[in-house]
Design a protein around this motif. Structure first.
Motif, PDB file in Angstrom:
ATOM      1  N   UNK A  20     -14.090  16.263 -18.134  1.00 31.79           N
ATOM      2  CA  UNK A  20     -13.067  15.603 -18.773  1.00 31.79           C
ATOM      3  C   UNK A  20     -11.334  16.255 -18.654  1.00 31.79           C
ATOM      4  N   UNK A  21     -11.525  17.440 -18.341  1.00 27.53           N
ATOM      5  CA  UNK A  21     -10.243  18.097 -17.843  1.00 27.53           C
ATOM      6  C   UNK A  21      -9.317  17.502 -16.729  1.00 27.53           C
ATOM      7  N   UNK A  22     -10.257  17.364 -15.843  1.00 26.01           N
ATOM      8  CA  UNK A  22      -9.523  16.521 -14.694  1.00 26.01           C
ATOM      9  C   UNK A  22      -9.099  15.134 -14.981  1.00 26.01           C
ATOM     10  N   UNK A  23      -9.848  14.409 -15.815  1.00 19.04           N
ATOM     11  CA  UNK A  23      -9.311  12.876 -16.314  1.00 19.04           C
ATOM     12  C   UNK A  23      -8.099  13.020 -17.340  1.00 19.04           C
ATOM     13  N   UNK A  45      -2.883  11.484 -18.363  1.00 20.30           N
ATOM     14  CA  UNK A  45      -1.325  11.576 -18.702  1.00 20.30           C
ATOM     15  C   UNK A  45      -0.435  11.242 -17.459  1.00 20.30           C
ATOM     16  N   UNK A  46      -0.764  11.614 -16.411  1.00 22.27           N
ATOM     17  CA  UNK A  46       0.129  11.246 -15.354  1.00 22.27           C
ATOM     18  C   UNK A  46      -0.105   9.797 -14.991  1.00 22.27           C
ATOM     19  N   UNK A  47      -1.190   8.900 -15.263  1.00 21.78           N
ATOM     20  CA  UNK A  47      -1.038   7.638 -15.062  1.00 21.78           C
ATOM     21  C   UNK A  47      -0.251   6.739 -16.304  1.00 21.78           C
ATOM     22  N   UNK A  48      -0.133   7.487 -17.444  1.00 18.56           N
ATOM     23  CA  UNK A  48       0.521   6.941 -18.605  1.00 18.56           C
ATOM     24  C   UNK A  48       1.828   7.027 -18.418  1.00 18.56           C
ATOM     25  N   UNK A  95      -8.030  10.547  -6.522  1.00 20.19           N
ATOM     26  CA  UNK A  95      -6.536   9.977  -6.050  1.00 20.19           C
ATOM     27  C   UNK A  95      -5.918   9.903  -7.252  1.00 20.19           C
ATOM     28  N   UNK A  96      -6.318   9.780  -8.320  1.00 19.05           N
ATOM     29  CA  UNK A  96      -5.508   9.475  -9.484  1.00 19.05           C
ATOM     30  C   UNK A  96      -4.866  10.738  -9.764  1.00 19.05           C
TER      31      UNK A  96
END
Length: 236
Positions: free
Chosen positions: A63-66, A71-74, A205-206
């Protein structure tokens, strides 16, 4: 044009945004409840209720990675899509493969600029259309899965399926790279070398959007400062 006539479109746009946020938040909460509650509800009725401690340990392991990538994608995608398109994209999912390319192509076709009402409307319509088309294609695929399965599983087609996403984003990326190759070249080379040297990063990649975006912003700022200094020297 009178003052009242100019105020009407602005007031209408503000009302549209207000209702968009109300509906978007309500639907987002409903989707979160369904996504989180449905597995536990099915487990309860089927007698396969998960161990909460093991579930939380498994969540925190990845979960920490995602959370960071989410947040970056948002922060990256919301300005591109606007409020309506953002809610639709994040609720229906599959942003990188489907929603973002669809919205970007639709925006370029009508030459809409990011942050304008036109971009907001185009993004919302394009993402809604993409979602409906996806549902129809998936429904058709489910119906034809059995008769088409022998054909789709042939070894000759497997390389094509493995390269669909790179081909899609490669074609899209070139259109933007050629607009400003000086800025695009640095993150492209650095990320390509990094992925070649560390192949394990291909599964993140995200997360790698953050450093690649930072590199692009840094390079753009350096060129901007260089142009400002040159302009000041020419005018002095």
């Amino acid at each position: 044009m009178s003052t009242n006539e100019t105020k009407q479109p602005v007031a209408g746009w503000e009302e549209y945004n207000r209702k968009t946020h109300i509906i978007g938040r309500m639907v987002s909460v409903i989707m979160l409840i369904l996504l989180i509650g449905a597995p536990f509800l099915m487990g309860h009725f089927l007698g396969a209720y998960p161990d909460l401690k093991a579930t939380m340990n498994g969540f925190f392991a990845v979960g920490i990675v995602w959370v960071v990538s989410s947040v970056a994608e948002f922060l990256i995608y919301t300005p591109m899509l606007g409020s309506g398109g953002g809610y639709l994209a994040f609720i229906t999912g599959n942003l990188i493969n489907m929603k973002i390319p669809c919205a970007v192509n639709a925006r370029d076709m009508v030459d809409a600029k990011i942050g304008t009402p036109e971009n907001e409307v185009i993004s919302t319509i394009s993402i809604a259309t993409s979602s409906l088309v996806t549902i129809l294609v998936l429904a058709l695929g489910v119906l034809l899965m059995v008769p088409l399965q022998p054909f789709l599983q042939t070894p000759a087609l497997q390389p094509a399926f493995d390269n669909v996403v790179p081909a899609l984003f490669g074609a899209m990326a070139y259109k933007y790279y050629r607009k400003n190759m000086k800025i695009a070249l640095f993150p492209l080379i650095i990320m390509s070398v990094l992925f070649i040297l560390v192949p394990a990063l291909m599964g993140s990649t995200s997360f790698m959007i953050i450093p690649s975006g930072a590199i692009a912003i840094g390079v753009a700022y350096l060129f901007y400062r260089k142009d400002c200094i040159r302009t000041k020297e020419e005018t002095s």
